[in-house]
Write a protein that holds these residues in place. Structure first.
Motif, mmCIF file in Angstrom:
data_model
loop_
_atom_site.group_PDB
_atom_site.id
_atom_site.type_symbol
_atom_site.label_atom_id
_atom_site.label_comp_id
_atom_site.label_asym_id
_atom_site.label_seq_id
_atom_site.Cartn_x
_atom_site.Cartn_y
_atom_site.Cartn_z
ATOM 1 N N LEU A 94 0.816 -1.208 0.000
ATOM 2 C CA LEU A 94 0.000 0.000 0.000
ATOM 3 C C LEU A 94 0.847 1.253 0.000
ATOM 4 N N GLU A 95 1.976 1.241 0.761
ATOM 5 C CA GLU A 95 2.788 2.444 0.856
ATOM 6 C C GLU A 95 3.487 2.775 -0.452
ATOM 7 N N HIS A 146 -2.289 -2.896 7.356
ATOM 8 C CA HIS A 146 -2.695 -3.502 6.084
ATOM 9 C C HIS A 146 -2.264 -4.965 5.983
ATOM 10 N N ARG A 147 -1.189 -5.325 6.638
ATOM 11 C CA ARG A 147 -0.848 -6.749 6.714
ATOM 12 C C ARG A 147 -1.914 -7.496 7.510
ATOM 13 N N VAL A 192 -5.175 -10.634 6.332
ATOM 14 C CA VAL A 192 -5.436 -11.968 6.872
ATOM 15 C C VAL A 192 -6.903 -12.151 7.247
ATOM 16 N N LEU A 193 -7.690 -11.084 7.218
ATOM 17 C CA LEU A 193 -9.105 -11.198 7.572
ATOM 18 C C LEU A 193 -9.902 -11.818 6.422
ATOM 19 N N PRO A 194 -10.970 -12.541 6.726
ATOM 20 C CA PRO A 194 -11.883 -12.987 5.662
ATOM 21 C C PRO A 194 -12.440 -11.778 4.919
ATOM 22 N N LEU A 223 -8.581 -8.396 14.268
ATOM 23 C CA LEU A 223 -7.439 -7.561 13.900
ATOM 24 C C LEU A 223 -6.614 -7.181 15.131
ATOM 25 N N LEU A 224 -7.281 -6.847 16.227
ATOM 26 C CA LEU A 224 -6.560 -6.492 17.439
ATOM 27 C C LEU A 224 -5.827 -7.701 18.025
#
Length: 204
Positions: A119-120, A147-148, A152-154, A196-197
């Motif tokens: 992204l960067e 963003h990493r 990993v999220l669905p 995410l957390l």
């Protein structure tokens, strides 16, 4: 345990109430529906930066993002006479762009491996407000990590965070884009934030 003040602010719960469209935009939409190309060009100028940023974050490829963003506005122009104004124009545009992003993602597997960028590295990505060099470096590092984690999220969970946290849509608007209930969005946002957390803290 939380991630960081900057990321906590980014992932703050979205409003349940959509913002009201401006009177000027409503006038431009009606004019464009009557075939006024200059009115439609005004609409494009108002929305192209955010829509392009959304496509960049979804596709992570500037070439694909530019083409999809252009295609989204072509589709919007063709379908504008059918737009009834029940949803905000921006919400409707996100629906079009999301469908095109999904279609593009399905057909680009081989080329994506060659052209995908972090992204960067994405050119013309939305810029952050001016900060000191140290603050900017810290925020950039956190955003890279964020963003990493999103990756990993669905998809269903990643999508609600992209629309609410990055694009600033209300939960109601997000529900319209995704074709689900507001309650469904609330549940996805909660699960996405928790996942995410948890990932963020494990990465520490």
């Amino acid at each position: 345990m939380t991630a960081s003040p900057a990321i906590d602010a980014l992932l703050a719960t979205a409003s349940t109430t959509p913002a009201r469209p401006s009177t000027l935009e409503a006038e431009k939409v009606r004019a464009a529906q009557d075939g006024d190309m200059r009115a439609f060009e005004w609409i494009v100028r108002q929305h192209e930066e955010r829509l392009y940023g959304f496509c960049c974050r979804w596709l992570r490829c500037t070439h694909d993002a530019r083409e999809v963003c252009q295609d989204a506005f072509v589709r919007a122009w063709q379908a504008l006479p059918e737009f009834e104004g029940r949803a905000r124009l921006s919400t409707w545009l996100y629906q079009i762009a999301l469908n095109l992003c999904r279609d593009r993602a399905k057909t680009r597997a081989v080329r994506q491996r060659d052209n995908t960028l972090a992204l960067e590295e994405v050119e013309d990505a939305p810029l952050c407000p001016q900060t000191t060099p140290d603050e900017n470096a810290e925020l950039k590092s956190e955003l890279q990590k964020l963003h990493r984690g999103l990756a990993v999220l669905p998809e269903k969970l990643r999508m609600v965070l992209m629309l609410t946290a990055f694009e600033g849509l209300s939960q109601e608007e997000c529900a319209e884009v995704l074709g689900c209930s507001v309650r469904g969005v609330e549940g996805r946002v909660y699960r996405a934030r928790q996942m995410l957390l948890d990932w963020w803290n494990e990465e520490r």
